[in-house]
Design a protein around this motif. Sequence first.
Motif, PDB file in Angstrom:
ATOM      1  N   ALA A 289       0.840  -1.189   0.000  1.00 12.28           N
ATOM      2  CA  ALA A 289       0.000   0.000   0.000  1.00 12.28           C
ATOM      3  C   ALA A 289       0.879   1.244   0.000  1.00 12.28           C
ATOM      4  CB  ALA A 289      -0.911   0.002   1.224  1.00 12.28           C
ATOM      5  N   LEU A 290       0.432   2.251  -0.722  1.00 15.42           N
ATOM      6  CA  LEU A 290       1.142   3.523  -0.741  1.00 15.42           C
ATOM      7  C   LEU A 290       0.606   4.470   0.327  1.00 15.42           C
ATOM      8  CD1 LEU A 290       1.300   4.062  -4.601  1.00 15.42           C
ATOM      9  CD2 LEU A 290       3.104   3.212  -3.097  1.00 15.42           C
ATOM     10  N   ASP A 291      -0.574   4.185   0.826  1.00 12.06           N
ATOM     11  CA  ASP A 291      -1.254   5.075   1.759  1.00 12.06           C
ATOM     12  C   ASP A 291      -1.693   4.286   2.988  1.00 12.06           C
ATOM     13  OD1 ASP A 291      -3.140   6.695   3.082  1.00 12.06           O
ATOM     14  OD2 ASP A 291      -3.879   7.533   1.210  1.00 12.06           O
ATOM     15  N   PRO A 292      -1.380   4.755   4.200  1.00 12.37           N
ATOM     16  CA  PRO A 292      -1.781   4.033   5.408  1.00 12.37           C
ATOM     17  C   PRO A 292      -3.280   3.781   5.505  1.00 12.37           C
ATOM     18  CG  PRO A 292      -0.265   5.796   5.961  1.00 12.37           C
ATOM     19  CD  PRO A 292      -0.601   5.945   4.502  1.00 12.37           C
ATOM     20  N   ILE A 293      -4.077   4.569   4.823  1.00  7.85           N
ATOM     21  CA  ILE A 293      -5.529   4.380   4.850  1.00  7.85           C
ATOM     22  C   ILE A 293      -5.917   3.108   4.102  1.00  7.85           C
ATOM     23  CG2 ILE A 293      -7.725   5.365   4.065  1.00  7.85           C
ATOM     24  CD1 ILE A 293      -6.471   8.126   4.589  1.00  7.85           C
ATOM     25  N   ARG A 294      -5.076   2.658   3.187  1.00  4.21           N
ATOM     26  CA  ARG A 294      -5.394   1.513   2.334  1.00  4.21           C
ATOM     27  C   ARG A 294      -4.752   0.219   2.824  1.00  4.21           C
ATOM     28  NH1 ARG A 294      -8.179   3.267  -1.802  1.00  4.21           N
ATOM     29  NH2 ARG A 294      -7.926   5.389  -2.518  1.00  4.21           N
TER      30      ARG A 294
ATOM     31  N   THR B  56      -0.991 -14.946   6.417  1.00  2.00           N
ATOM     32  CA  THR B  56      -0.542 -13.913   5.488  1.00  2.00           C
ATOM     33  C   THR B  56      -1.245 -12.570   5.701  1.00  2.00           C
ATOM     34  OG1 THR B  56      -2.031 -14.433   3.624  1.00  2.00           O
ATOM     35  CG2 THR B  56       0.052 -15.672   3.761  1.00  2.00           C
ATOM     36  N   ASN B  57      -1.526 -12.233   6.949  1.00  2.00           N
ATOM     37  CA  ASN B  57      -2.153 -10.956   7.268  1.00  2.00           C
ATOM     38  C   ASN B  57      -1.072  -9.901   7.441  1.00  2.00           C
ATOM     39  OD1 ASN B  57      -4.738 -12.039   7.235  1.00  2.00           O
ATOM     40  ND2 ASN B  57      -4.636 -12.616   9.385  1.00  2.00           N
ATOM     41  N   VAL B  58      -0.432  -9.577   6.315  1.00  2.00           N
ATOM     42  CA  VAL B  58       0.721  -8.676   6.321  1.00  2.00           C
ATOM     43  C   VAL B  58       0.561  -7.638   5.210  1.00  2.00           C
ATOM     44  CG1 VAL B  58       3.232  -8.546   6.050  1.00  2.00           C
ATOM     45  CG2 VAL B  58       2.200 -10.518   7.216  1.00  2.00           C
ATOM     46  N   VAL B  59       0.890  -6.387   5.553  1.00  2.00           N
ATOM     47  CA  VAL B  59       0.848  -5.298   4.585  1.00  2.00           C
ATOM     48  C   VAL B  59       2.178  -4.557   4.660  1.00  2.00           C
ATOM     49  CG1 VAL B  59      -0.255  -3.123   3.928  1.00  2.00           C
ATOM     50  CG2 VAL B  59      -1.651  -5.012   4.776  1.00  2.00           C
ATOM     51  N   PHE B  60       2.719  -4.219   3.514  1.00  3.60           N
ATOM     52  CA  PHE B  60       3.924  -3.395   3.444  1.00  3.60           C
ATOM     53  C   PHE B  60       3.537  -2.002   2.952  1.00  3.60           C
ATOM     54  CE2 PHE B  60       5.391  -7.744   2.827  1.00  3.60           C
ATOM     55  CZ  PHE B  60       6.391  -7.824   3.789  1.00  3.60           C
ATOM     56  N   LEU B  61       3.863  -0.982   3.726  1.00  2.00           N
ATOM     57  CA  LEU B  61       3.666   0.398   3.284  1.00  2.00           C
ATOM     58  C   LEU B  61       4.886   0.799   2.486  1.00  2.00           C
ATOM     59  CD1 LEU B  61       2.161   2.283   6.345  1.00  2.00           C
ATOM     60  CD2 LEU B  61       1.098   1.878   4.130  1.00  2.00           C
ATOM     61  N   GLN B  62       4.643   1.340   1.289  1.00  6.39           N
ATOM     62  CA  GLN B  62       5.750   1.736   0.422  1.00  6.39           C
ATOM     63  C   GLN B  62       5.998   3.223   0.539  1.00  6.39           C
ATOM     64  OE1 GLN B  62       4.218  -0.545  -3.149  1.00  6.39           O
ATOM     65  NE2 GLN B  62       6.426  -0.752  -3.350  1.00  6.39           N
TER      66      GLN B  62
END
Length: 106
Positions: free
Chosen positions: A49-54, A100-106
């Motif tokens: 995700a590029l945005d913490p909201i997403r 796999t409940n993982v998100v990377f903020l870019q």
Amino acid sequence: STRLVVDCRGLGLVRSMSPVVKTPDGLAVYGNKIKDYDAITKYGAADFALDPIRIQRAGNTPLVIKAVGLTNDNKYPTISTEDADKVLAADKLTQFLEATNVVFLQ
């Protein structure tokens, strides 16, 4: 916490189909032992995700960890040993890494 967000903003993270999160000394914290192939096939190993909201995949109260660097052509985030300990302790309770409940903020 039942989910993980790895904040890689400003580091130049390159998206990967099978990202691995490591400590500075090379201990793999995530991505190296996922056995739930159905989850990987259906959802992928993680969201980017590029945005913490997403960060829907990370739920409402994720464990948020700041990456301290990148390895493997900027595809694998590195987190501190202290943060790795937090992630692994939380995962023992709910096994969110295997899910796999993982998100990377870019």
